[in-house]
Structures are given as structure tokens and as C-alpha cells.
Design a protein around this motif. Structure first.
Motif, PDB file in Angstrom:
ATOM      1  N   ASP A 100       0.841  -1.188   0.000  1.00  0.00           N
ATOM      2  CA  ASP A 100       0.000   0.000   0.000  1.00  0.00           C
ATOM      3  C   ASP A 100       0.880   1.244   0.000  1.00  0.00           C
ATOM      4  O   ASP A 100       1.663   1.444   0.928  1.00  0.00           O
ATOM      5  CB  ASP A 100      -0.886  -0.051   1.259  1.00  0.00           C
ATOM      6  CG  ASP A 100      -1.766   1.174   1.403  1.00  0.00           C
ATOM      7  OD1 ASP A 100      -1.655   2.113   0.579  1.00  0.00           O
ATOM      8  OD2 ASP A 100      -2.569   1.196   2.350  1.00  0.00           O
TER       9      ASP A 100
ATOM     10  N   TYR B 147       5.507   2.944   7.876  1.00  0.00           N
ATOM     11  CA  TYR B 147       6.339   1.915   8.480  1.00  0.00           C
ATOM     12  C   TYR B 147       6.979   2.472   9.739  1.00  0.00           C
ATOM     13  O   TYR B 147       7.468   3.589   9.744  1.00  0.00           O
ATOM     14  CB  TYR B 147       7.403   1.436   7.485  1.00  0.00           C
ATOM     15  CG  TYR B 147       6.775   0.820   6.256  1.00  0.00           C
ATOM     16  CD1 TYR B 147       6.312  -0.489   6.276  1.00  0.00           C
ATOM     17  CD2 TYR B 147       6.608   1.558   5.094  1.00  0.00           C
ATOM     18  CE1 TYR B 147       5.711  -1.058   5.162  1.00  0.00           C
ATOM     19  CE2 TYR B 147       6.004   0.998   3.973  1.00  0.00           C
ATOM     20  CZ  TYR B 147       5.560  -0.305   4.017  1.00  0.00           C
ATOM     21  OH  TYR B 147       4.956  -0.870   2.924  1.00  0.00           O
TER      22      TYR B 147
ATOM     23  N   ASP C 242       7.960  -2.894  13.248  1.00  0.00           N
ATOM     24  CA  ASP C 242       6.960  -3.553  12.403  1.00  0.00           C
ATOM     25  C   ASP C 242       7.597  -4.747  11.700  1.00  0.00           C
ATOM     26  O   ASP C 242       8.777  -4.714  11.351  1.00  0.00           O
ATOM     27  CB  ASP C 242       6.430  -2.604  11.311  1.00  0.00           C
ATOM     28  CG  ASP C 242       5.518  -1.508  11.854  1.00  0.00           C
ATOM     29  OD1 ASP C 242       5.176  -1.539  13.051  1.00  0.00           O
ATOM     30  OD2 ASP C 242       5.155  -0.617  11.057  1.00  0.00           O
TER      31      ASP C 242
ATOM     32  N   GLU D 181       0.988   3.190   3.185  1.00  0.00           N
ATOM     33  CA  GLU D 181       1.420   2.496   4.400  1.00  0.00           C
ATOM     34  C   GLU D 181       2.511   3.302   5.110  1.00  0.00           C
ATOM     35  O   GLU D 181       3.416   3.840   4.494  1.00  0.00           O
ATOM     36  CB  GLU D 181       1.980   1.118   4.033  1.00  0.00           C
ATOM     37  CG  GLU D 181       2.406   0.285   5.220  1.00  0.00           C
ATOM     38  CD  GLU D 181       1.258  -0.274   6.014  1.00  0.00           C
ATOM     39  OE1 GLU D 181       1.355  -0.251   7.253  1.00  0.00           O
ATOM     40  OE2 GLU D 181       0.256  -0.710   5.417  1.00  0.00           O
TER      41      GLU D 181
END
Length: 154
Positions: free
Chosen positions: A96, A101, A105, A99
Motif C-alpha cells: 500500500d 512503516y 513492524d 502504508e
């Protein structure tokens, strides 16, 4: 004296297993199936590390035991070459574009053949959006506790 009970099956190379297992490092559990449904896997297919598989060989169905593996044995030593920057452009193509980060993660990447996936942990995010991933196994270079309960062996 004869025994009417058949010997319990034992784990052999290539065995298909139904089991609960827990892999933990110094910081705690990485995988634990005891609270959920058991795992099913085949020995020799790379689902468990070779060092972990070696500990299972010869165990009888119904066994519950715990092994302590020294640092680096279960998943190898940490490899600095397994830390790599991935450009934001590629991240956008793989996932995506919106997205965000964050350090810590864990992101799944497709394997080059598209048949599987592998995980990378975010270590750093640059201003240009590039992300530094650590593709080492989370337990690489650490002592590992491996707890297993063998439910079924085929």
C-alpha cells in the motif's frame, strides 16, 4: 511375557507431525501454539530449523518436553548482510503506497518465485521513505527454548 500394546510411533526423518510447540528467546515467546490449535508440519521441508528437527527425532507420540539450544544453533548467527535498505518506490509497488512503516513492524515480502513469503523487521525509516529491514530470523544468534508436545505422528 508379551505386551499387547503396540509401540507408540516415534518421529523419523520425513514424519508428518501434529504438535504444539513454543519457540522462545531471551525476550520471550516468538511462536507459541499451546493456546491455539496445534501445528501440522513435515520434517525435512524447512518448516523448522534443522537443529530443532534433530531434537524431535526418536521422540514418541504423546511426549512433552523442552530443549535448550545454545546461541546461534537454532537459527544461525545474526548476519549483518541480512540488513538491507528497501527503496520507498519498491515498498509502494509491493504494498500500500499510503502504508506508514514504524521501527519494530514486521513486513511480509513475496519470495522471488511468488510461491511463499519471508518477513523483515523494520529497523529504521529514512526521510526519503526508504526502510531498513532486518531479514535475520528474530532468534538468530540467541539461545532458544524449544518446547514441544507431540500429539500425532504419521
Amino acid at each position: 511375557m508379551t505386551s499387547t500394546a503396540a509401540a507408540l510411533p516415534t518421529v523419523q526423518p520425513g514424519s508428518f507431525l501434529t504438535l504444539h510447540y513454543r519457540l522462545a528467546g531471551p525476550a520471550g515467546d516468538v511462536i507459541n501454539t499451546f493456546a491455539d490449535k496445534p501445528a501440522t508440519l513435515s520434517l525435512g521441508t524447512g518448516e523448522l530449523s534443522p537443529a530443532v528437527e534433530q531434537r524431535l527425532l526418536g521422540l514418541a507420540e504423546g511426549t512433552r518436553t523442552t530443549f535448550e539450544l545454545p546461541a546461534g544453533e537454532a537459527f544461525g548467527e545474526r548476519n549483518p548482510d541480512m540488513q538491507q535498505w528497501v527503496a520507498r518506490k519498491l515498498m509502494n509497488e509491493l504494498g500500500d503506497p499510503d502504508e506508514k512503516y514504524n521501527v519494530g513492524d514486521v513486513v511480509q515480502f513475496p519470495t522471488p518465485d511468488g510461491q511463499g513469503s519471508y518477513a523483515g523487521a523494520v529497523m529504521q525509516v529514512r526521510e526519503d521513505g526508504a526502510v531498513l529491514f532486518d531479514f535475520n530470523h528474530p532468534l538468530a544468534g540467541q539461545p532458544v527454548t524449544f518446547e514441544v508436545q507431540l500429539i500425532g505422528i504419521l
